[in-house]
Design a protein around this motif. Structure first.
Motif, PDB file in Angstrom:
ATOM      1  N   LEU A  50     -27.766  51.286 -22.910  1.00  0.00           N
ATOM      2  CA  LEU A  50     -29.053  50.520 -22.780  1.00  0.00           C
ATOM      3  C   LEU A  50     -29.726  50.231 -21.641  1.00  0.00           C
ATOM      4  O   LEU A  50     -30.945  49.526 -21.630  1.00  0.00           O
ATOM      5  CB  LEU A  50     -29.031  49.044 -23.974  1.00  0.00           C
ATOM      6  N   GLY A  51     -28.959  49.430 -20.711  1.00  0.00           N
ATOM      7  CA  GLY A  51     -29.781  49.694 -18.987  1.00  0.00           C
ATOM      8  C   GLY A  51     -29.381  48.253 -18.557  1.00  0.00           C
ATOM      9  O   GLY A  51     -29.413  47.735 -17.835  1.00  0.00           O
ATOM     10  N   VAL A  52     -28.487  47.923 -19.356  1.00  0.00           N
ATOM     11  CA  VAL A  52     -28.371  46.357 -18.712  1.00  0.00           C
ATOM     12  C   VAL A  52     -27.410  46.146 -18.102  1.00  0.00           C
ATOM     13  O   VAL A  52     -28.069  45.337 -16.773  1.00  0.00           O
ATOM     14  CB  VAL A  52     -27.300  45.917 -19.762  1.00  0.00           C
ATOM     15  N   THR A  53     -26.117  46.980 -16.879  1.00  0.00           N
ATOM     16  CA  THR A  53     -25.943  46.983 -15.931  1.00  0.00           C
ATOM     17  C   THR A  53     -26.536  47.746 -14.269  1.00  0.00           C
ATOM     18  O   THR A  53     -25.970  47.496 -13.947  1.00  0.00           O
ATOM     19  CB  THR A  53     -24.807  47.918 -16.437  1.00  0.00           C
ATOM     20  N   ALA A  54     -27.963  48.109 -15.167  1.00  0.00           N
ATOM     21  CA  ALA A  54     -28.641  49.071 -14.159  1.00  0.00           C
ATOM     22  C   ALA A  54     -29.726  47.978 -13.506  1.00  0.00           C
ATOM     23  O   ALA A  54     -30.800  48.457 -12.660  1.00  0.00           O
ATOM     24  CB  ALA A  54     -29.206  50.145 -14.616  1.00  0.00           C
ATOM     25  N   LEU A  55     -30.148  47.260 -14.303  1.00  0.00           N
ATOM     26  CA  LEU A  55     -31.404  46.019 -14.189  1.00  0.00           C
ATOM     27  C   LEU A  55     -31.595  46.090 -12.672  1.00  0.00           C
ATOM     28  O   LEU A  55     -32.608  46.295 -12.405  1.00  0.00           O
ATOM     29  CB  LEU A  55     -31.660  44.684 -15.284  1.00  0.00           C
ATOM     30  N   ALA A  56     -30.694  45.036 -12.172  1.00  0.00           N
ATOM     31  CA  ALA A  56     -30.801  44.579 -10.382  1.00  0.00           C
ATOM     32  C   ALA A  56     -30.702  46.066  -9.682  1.00  0.00           C
ATOM     33  O   ALA A  56     -30.852  45.414  -8.112  1.00  0.00           O
ATOM     34  CB  ALA A  56     -30.159  43.538 -10.733  1.00  0.00           C
ATOM     35  N   ALA A  96     -27.187  42.199  -5.338  1.00  0.00           N
ATOM     36  CA  ALA A  96     -27.859  42.093  -4.308  1.00  0.00           C
ATOM     37  C   ALA A  96     -27.343  41.590  -2.774  1.00  0.00           C
ATOM     38  O   ALA A  96     -27.529  41.385  -1.446  1.00  0.00           O
ATOM     39  CB  ALA A  96     -28.077  40.332  -4.485  1.00  0.00           C
ATOM     40  N   LEU A  97     -26.094  42.409  -2.423  1.00  0.00           N
ATOM     41  CA  LEU A  97     -24.581  42.255  -1.634  1.00  0.00           C
ATOM     42  C   LEU A  97     -24.736  43.494  -1.242  1.00  0.00           C
ATOM     43  O   LEU A  97     -24.385  43.657  -0.041  1.00  0.00           O
ATOM     44  CB  LEU A  97     -23.689  41.462  -2.131  1.00  0.00           C
ATOM     45  N   LEU A  98     -24.603  44.774  -1.958  1.00  0.00           N
ATOM     46  CA  LEU A  98     -24.200  45.705  -1.671  1.00  0.00           C
ATOM     47  C   LEU A  98     -25.442  47.167  -1.868  1.00  0.00           C
ATOM     48  O   LEU A  98     -26.758  46.272  -1.876  1.00  0.00           O
ATOM     49  CB  LEU A  98     -23.535  46.549  -2.680  1.00  0.00           C
ATOM     50  N   GLY A  99     -25.493  48.003  -0.570  1.00  0.00           N
ATOM     51  CA  GLY A  99     -25.911  48.919   0.107  1.00  0.00           C
ATOM     52  C   GLY A  99     -25.983  50.179   0.118  1.00  0.00           C
ATOM     53  O   GLY A  99     -26.105  51.131   0.662  1.00  0.00           O
ATOM     54  N   ARG A 176     -29.906  35.680  -1.370  1.00  0.00           N
ATOM     55  CA  ARG A 176     -30.842  35.781  -2.609  1.00  0.00           C
ATOM     56  C   ARG A 176     -29.391  36.161  -3.526  1.00  0.00           C
ATOM     57  O   ARG A 176     -29.802  35.396  -4.785  1.00  0.00           O
ATOM     58  CB  ARG A 176     -31.304  37.286  -2.930  1.00  0.00           C
ATOM     59  N   ALA A 177     -28.583  36.942  -3.215  1.00  0.00           N
ATOM     60  CA  ALA A 177     -27.346  36.376  -4.512  1.00  0.00           C
ATOM     61  C   ALA A 177     -27.132  35.446  -5.462  1.00  0.00           C
ATOM     62  O   ALA A 177     -26.403  35.666  -6.117  1.00  0.00           O
ATOM     63  CB  ALA A 177     -25.653  38.074  -3.585  1.00  0.00           C
ATOM     64  N   PHE A 178     -26.694  34.296  -4.175  1.00  0.00           N
ATOM     65  CA  PHE A 178     -26.339  33.378  -4.798  1.00  0.00           C
ATOM     66  C   PHE A 178     -27.140  33.156  -5.705  1.00  0.00           C
ATOM     67  O   PHE A 178     -26.869  32.680  -6.529  1.00  0.00           O
ATOM     68  CB  PHE A 178     -25.796  32.630  -3.595  1.00  0.00           C
ATOM     69  N   GLY A 240     -39.557  29.886 -14.525  1.00  0.00           N
ATOM     70  CA  GLY A 240     -40.387  30.240 -13.715  1.00  0.00           C
ATOM     71  C   GLY A 240     -39.296  29.833 -12.311  1.00  0.00           C
ATOM     72  O   GLY A 240     -39.624  30.825 -11.347  1.00  0.00           O
ATOM     73  N   ALA A 241     -37.777  30.135 -12.749  1.00  0.00           N
ATOM     74  CA  ALA A 241     -37.054  30.693 -11.148  1.00  0.00           C
ATOM     75  C   ALA A 241     -37.008  31.853 -10.801  1.00  0.00           C
ATOM     76  O   ALA A 241     -37.597  32.134  -9.883  1.00  0.00           O
ATOM     77  CB  ALA A 241     -35.755  29.252 -11.727  1.00  0.00           C
ATOM     78  N   ALA A 242     -36.588  32.050 -11.972  1.00  0.00           N
ATOM     79  CA  ALA A 242     -36.608  33.583 -12.087  1.00  0.00           C
ATOM     80  C   ALA A 242     -38.028  34.429 -11.502  1.00  0.00           C
ATOM     81  O   ALA A 242     -38.334  35.224 -10.896  1.00  0.00           O
ATOM     82  CB  ALA A 242     -36.993  34.340 -13.698  1.00  0.00           C
ATOM     83  N   VAL A 243     -39.470  33.326 -11.271  1.00  0.00           N
ATOM     84  CA  VAL A 243     -41.192  33.736 -11.084  1.00  0.00           C
ATOM     85  C   VAL A 243     -40.827  33.876  -9.394  1.00  0.00           C
ATOM     86  O   VAL A 243     -41.136  34.059  -8.654  1.00  0.00           O
ATOM     87  CB  VAL A 243     -41.525  33.407 -11.906  1.00  0.00           C
ATOM     88  N   THR A 244     -40.309  31.985  -9.045  1.00  0.00           N
ATOM     89  CA  THR A 244     -40.109  32.081  -8.031  1.00  0.00           C
ATOM     90  C   THR A 244     -39.162  32.386  -6.684  1.00  0.00           C
ATOM     91  O   THR A 244     -39.691  32.638  -5.830  1.00  0.00           O
ATOM     92  CB  THR A 244     -40.933  30.711  -7.988  1.00  0.00           C
ATOM     93  N   MET A 245     -37.843  32.231  -7.656  1.00  0.00           N
ATOM     94  CA  MET A 245     -36.389  32.472  -6.729  1.00  0.00           C
ATOM     95  C   MET A 245     -36.766  31.258  -6.041  1.00  0.00           C
ATOM     96  O   MET A 245     -35.171  31.556  -4.210  1.00  0.00           O
ATOM     97  CB  MET A 245     -36.654  33.617  -6.315  1.00  0.00           C
ATOM     98  N   ALA A 246     -36.974  30.413  -5.533  1.00  0.00           N
ATOM     99  CA  ALA A 246     -37.083  29.401  -4.687  1.00  0.00           C
ATOM    100  C   ALA A 246     -35.502  28.442  -5.006  1.00  0.00           C
ATOM    101  O   ALA A 246     -35.492  28.521  -6.393  1.00  0.00           O
ATOM    102  CB  ALA A 246     -38.207  28.321  -4.553  1.00  0.00           C
ATOM    103  N   PRO A 247     -34.954  28.017  -3.936  1.00  0.00           N
ATOM    104  CA  PRO A 247     -33.677  27.918  -4.860  1.00  0.00           C
ATOM    105  C   PRO A 247     -33.478  26.274  -5.550  1.00  0.00           C
ATOM    106  O   PRO A 247     -32.812  25.868  -5.973  1.00  0.00           O
ATOM    107  CB  PRO A 247     -33.075  26.794  -2.765  1.00  0.00           C
ATOM    108  N   GLU A 248     -34.722  24.818  -5.279  1.00  0.00           N
ATOM    109  CA  GLU A 248     -34.940  23.951  -5.624  1.00  0.00           C
ATOM    110  C   GLU A 248     -35.428  24.012  -7.408  1.00  0.00           C
ATOM    111  O   GLU A 248     -34.643  23.712  -8.064  1.00  0.00           O
ATOM    112  CB  GLU A 248     -35.666  23.222  -5.325  1.00  0.00           C
ATOM    113  N   ASP A 249     -36.140  25.394  -7.372  1.00  0.00           N
ATOM    114  CA  ASP A 249     -36.231  26.095  -8.353  1.00  0.00           C
ATOM    115  C   ASP A 249     -35.005  26.520  -9.046  1.00  0.00           C
ATOM    116  O   ASP A 249     -34.332  26.124 -10.472  1.00  0.00           O
ATOM    117  CB  ASP A 249     -37.628  26.731  -9.005  1.00  0.00           C
TER     118      ASP A 249
END
Length: 313
Positions: A50-56, A96-99, A176-178, A240-249
């Protein structure tokens, strides 16, 4: 800022829920805890389809390069059905860690990832079934050799120490990974809390005391209403945190989702009574999962401190 899910995201969540409702995730969870990952890996492959493992994962490596909110939708559903496996590490953190080409097999669901991210993630999760084993060492990545499995409150979360060895090169974006690891954990907590609420409401309409269903008593209604309120207040913080990705959020979302899920767990145990303590009842799987996830990827104290530091600036 838009908090509402799109029609596509709602449809995705429905598709995941429809699939998982047909699979025996509870049995797979217990088998995973006993050292038999086969039933859980079958579910893993179905979700990969269903694509779950490919999302990110970036499109260059066969991924979907989806929005963070899509990842949160998936993790919330995984938490609701208590699916075993290192989902946070594989679908949120490792991309987010690998390339490199390791992302291709992660995206397809062929391999699983296990990540040590000190100090907040000192032990590897399910390293015995993971092919991609990563230690985040500052801005560098290293592989690790897993040690003996440790005892855990949640038996299906198989934790072990890891001995770092070969250098794997630079981390693409460790920060970002964290944050993604924290957010994915928060989403699973919210999903587990939702399951606990639904189960408690259903059981309150069946269990009888003094000649009537306990759900008719005002005290039970108040307990369940408090859980509804906590979960509904946590949800916009999560998305909301998913939108901003700000650490405090992200930290605020982790605290709110953790508190709401723990309240749902306590209330669920009160409503179910002694049956909730039995190993055979599915409630127990969520109770231990919530307790374990509440301190995973940073305790509530750590995340409250991060929010406070931002407010105090």
């Amino acid at each position: 800022m838009k908090f509402a899910l799109s029609a596509e995201q709602t449809s995705f969540a429905t598709s995941l829920g429809d699939l998982l409702s047909t699979l025996d995730t509870d049995t797979a969870n217990r088998a995973w805890a006993a050292g038999d990952p086969a039933p859980g890996l079958k579910i893993w492959r179905r979700l990969a389809d269903l694509g779950v493992t490919a999302l990110a994962v970036p499109e260059a490596f066969g991924g979907l390069a989806a929005e963070v909110a899509d990842l949160v939708v998936a993790c919330e559903t995984l938490g609701e059905y208590c699916v075993p496996g290192p989902w946070t590490d594989t679908v949120a953190v490792a991309p987010a860690l690998l390339g490199d080409d390791r992302l291709t097999t992660l995206a397809s669901g062929e391999t699983l990832a296990s990540v040590i991210f000190a100090p907040h993630v000192p032990y590897a999760l399910d390293a015995d079934v993971a092919d991609v084993r990563i230690v985040v060492d500052g801005s560098r990545l290293r592989s690790f050799t897993p040690g003996d499995t440790l005892s855990s409150l949640d038996g299906s979360r198989r934790l072990c120490p890891g001995t770092p060895d070969a250098d794997l090169g630079p981390a693409q974006d460790a920060g970002r990974a964290f944050e993604l690891g924290v957010l994915a954990t928060a989403a699973q907590l919210l999903g587990a809390g939702r399951w606990l609420l639904d189960a408690s409401v259903s059981y309150a309409g069946q269990r009888r005391q003094y000649g009537r269903e306990i759900g008719q008593y005002q005290a039970i209604k108040h307990l369940l209403a408090d859980v509804v309120t906590a979960l509904e207040l946590a949800r916009p913080l999560l998305y909301g945190a998913a939108v901003t990705m700000a650490p405090e959020d992200v930290s605020a979302a982790k605290v709110a989702c953790g508190d709401a899920a723990l309240l749902a767990a306590r209330t669920g145990l009160q409503v179910h009574g002694a049956i909730g303590y039995t190993a055979e009842h599915p409630l127990g799987l969520r109770l231990t999962r919530v307790r374990a996830l509440a301190s995973a990827w940073g305790t509530a104290e750590i995340h409250r401190r991060r929010v406070l530091e931002t407010v105090a600036r």
